[in-house]
Design a protein around this motif. Structure first.
Motif, short mmCIF file in Angstrom:
data_model
loop_
_atom_site.label_atom_id
_atom_site.label_comp_id
_atom_site.label_asym_id
_atom_site.label_seq_id
_atom_site.Cartn_x
_atom_site.Cartn_y
_atom_site.Cartn_z
N ASN A 138 0.77 -1.18 0.03
CA ASN A 138 -0.15 -0.07 -0.13
C ASN A 138 0.77 1.18 -0.12
O ASN A 138 0.83 2.11 0.87
CB ASN A 138 -0.80 0.09 1.31
N ASP A 155 0.70 1.75 -4.97
CA ASP A 155 -0.10 0.33 -4.71
C ASP A 155 0.57 -0.56 -4.07
O ASP A 155 1.47 -0.48 -3.18
CB ASP A 155 -0.94 0.11 -5.85
N HIS A 204 -5.52 1.68 -3.51
CA HIS A 204 -4.75 2.30 -2.22
C HIS A 204 -5.97 2.52 -1.30
O HIS A 204 -6.88 3.10 -1.54
CB HIS A 204 -4.34 3.56 -2.81
N ASP A 207 -3.91 5.01 5.04
CA ASP A 207 -2.76 4.46 5.75
C ASP A 207 -2.27 5.57 6.85
O ASP A 207 -2.02 6.77 6.46
CB ASP A 207 -1.69 4.28 4.66
#
Length: 284
Positions: A138, A155, A204, A207
């Motif tokens: 990610n 990605d 994605h 995060d």
């Protein structure tokens, strides 16, 4: 009524006669006009040289990293940069403490920065990280690899690659770079305001790992050698026109020379005299 009129006249004249502020770049205003989620100016005027001027993230200089030198905004006397002196064995970088659980990059994002290379990654034998919020599978990693090409990962491993490798002629000078992406859509790299490469991004997800400038928390050893400045992160994909506007604003200034505002406005002295009720004294 006469007193109120006099006070008003003094207030108006005071505003008109005030001088402009010191030289200051409009670059930061342009960067912030596109609503970044974090922005590190590394400037003596930004209220904490290593802190984000947006959303208040407190940056930490790691392993001897400093702020100093002269940044790319030559019309801003306060413009300094993050200095990363990383020959073999050094590990200097900035831990930004962004995003701390908020303003994550999810399905779109942009990294904007100025870089000044002290050496090429090929000579150092390692990748140079510009900025990264790395997470296995990610990615949100903007870097220069040992083939001296700028690459943007967003990605599970695919990248958009600028095919024009950096050379020795690019050393010791400021270069503007930007990477933008939309998950499942375009992923672009811009150099000095111009589209340099385009590709297609994979998926994605959000995060909240720390974003680092000049290093990568997940993939170790990618320490940048040189200077980095004006790093902005967006949770949207800026357009080519947006990126070009930011780059073009590098030379804009506000009141580069402190001039009375009345002069800037072109008001003749007689107008000011009239506002204050000045009279020419008769000479007998």
């Amino acid at each position: 009524m006469r007193k109120v009129g006099a006070v008003l006249a003094v207030a108006v004249v005071g505003a008109l006669m005030g001088t402009g502020v010191r030289a200051d770049s409009l670059y930061s205003t342009t960067v912030e006009s596109f609503n970044p989620v974090a922005y590190w100016q590394f400037s003596t005027s930004s209220g904490g040289q290593t802190n984000s001027s947006v959303n208040g993230y407190v940056g930490t200089l790691e392993n001897g990293a400093t702020v100093g030198g002269t940044g790319p905004l030559t019309n801003d006397a306060s413009n300094t940069a993050l200095v990363l002196n990383n020959p073999a064995g050094s590990t200097e970088f900035l831990n930004t403490n962004y995003p701390s659980g908020a303003n994550e990059i999810s399905n779109a994002g942009t990294i904007v920065a100025w870089i000044n290379l002290a050496q090429l990654p090929s000579g150092a034998g390692r990748f140079f990280q510009i900025g990264a919020q790395a997470q296995g599978g990610n990615d949100f990693d903007f870097q220069i690899e040992t083939d001296n090409e700028i690459k943007f990962y967003t990605d599970s491993g695919s990248a958009t690659v600028d095919p024009t490798a950096l050379t020795n002629s690019d050393l010791n000078q400021w270069i503007f770079v930007a990477g933008t992406f939309t998950a499942g859509g375009e992923r672009d790299i811009y150099v000095n305001g111009v589209l340099a490469a385009t590709g297609t991004a994979g998926g994605h997800s959000a995060d909240n790992d720390d974003f680092s400038v000049g290093a990568n928390d997940v993939f170790s050893g990618r320490y940048f050698n040189g200077e980095i400045d004006e790093v902005a992160v967006y949770n949207t994909a800026l357009t080519g026109a947006d990126v070009a506007e930011i780059y073009a604003s590098r030379n804009d200034v506000v009141n580069a020379t402190p001039v009375p505002a009345a002069v800037e406005m072109g008001l003749p002295v007689v107008v000011l005299a009239g506002l204050l009720g000045w009279r020419r004294r008769r000479v007998c």
